[in-house]
Design a protein around this motif. Structure first.
Motif, short mmCIF file in Angstrom:
data_model
loop_
_atom_site.label_atom_id
_atom_site.label_comp_id
_atom_site.label_asym_id
_atom_site.label_seq_id
_atom_site.Cartn_x
_atom_site.Cartn_y
_atom_site.Cartn_z
N UNK A 110 0.83 -1.21 0.00
CA UNK A 110 0.00 0.00 0.00
C UNK A 110 0.87 1.26 0.00
N UNK A 111 1.89 1.28 0.84
CA UNK A 111 2.74 2.47 0.94
C UNK A 111 3.50 2.71 -0.36
N UNK A 112 4.08 1.68 -0.96
CA UNK A 112 4.83 1.88 -2.21
C UNK A 112 3.89 2.28 -3.34
N UNK A 113 2.68 1.75 -3.36
CA UNK A 113 1.71 2.15 -4.38
C UNK A 113 1.33 3.62 -4.23
N UNK A 114 0.99 4.00 -3.00
CA UNK A 114 0.60 5.39 -2.76
C UNK A 114 1.76 6.36 -3.04
N UNK B 104 3.96 10.65 -5.88
CA UNK B 104 5.24 11.25 -6.26
C UNK B 104 5.47 11.27 -7.77
N UNK B 105 5.13 10.13 -8.43
CA UNK B 105 5.47 9.98 -9.85
C UNK B 105 4.25 10.01 -10.76
N UNK B 106 3.05 9.97 -10.20
CA UNK B 106 1.85 10.02 -11.02
C UNK B 106 1.45 8.70 -11.63
N UNK B 107 2.15 7.64 -11.29
CA UNK B 107 1.81 6.31 -11.80
C UNK B 107 1.87 5.32 -10.65
N UNK B 108 0.73 4.71 -10.34
CA UNK B 108 0.68 3.78 -9.21
C UNK B 108 1.34 2.46 -9.54
#
Length: 67
Positions: A23-27, A32-36
């Motif tokens: 969840x944290x890396x996806x968010x 941050x980068x605009x791509x989940x």
């Protein structure tokens, strides 16, 4: 602490850590980068490390209190 209890604690810690890291890396990547994107390598690595370290340290601490 028995092996079965250590294994159950490992599975529990692994699962919780894995889900939270996913969840944290996806968010983070979506904000941050605009791509989940999920960083699976980091999720497995953190889940395995904490899945081993936390139950073992708890067992050692519990053993010290009993002595």
């Amino acid at each position: 602490m028995s092996r079965k209890e250590l294994f159950v604690r490992f599975i529990t810690t692994f699962g919780v850590t894995f889900v939270v890291t996913v969840v944290v890396t996806f968010l983070w990547s979506s904000i941050r980068h605009g791509a989940g994107v999920v960083d699976w390598e980091t999720a497995f690595r953190m889940a395995f490390i904490l899945g081993v370290a936390l139950p073992v340290s708890g067992a050692l601490r519990k053993g010290e209190k009993q002595s």
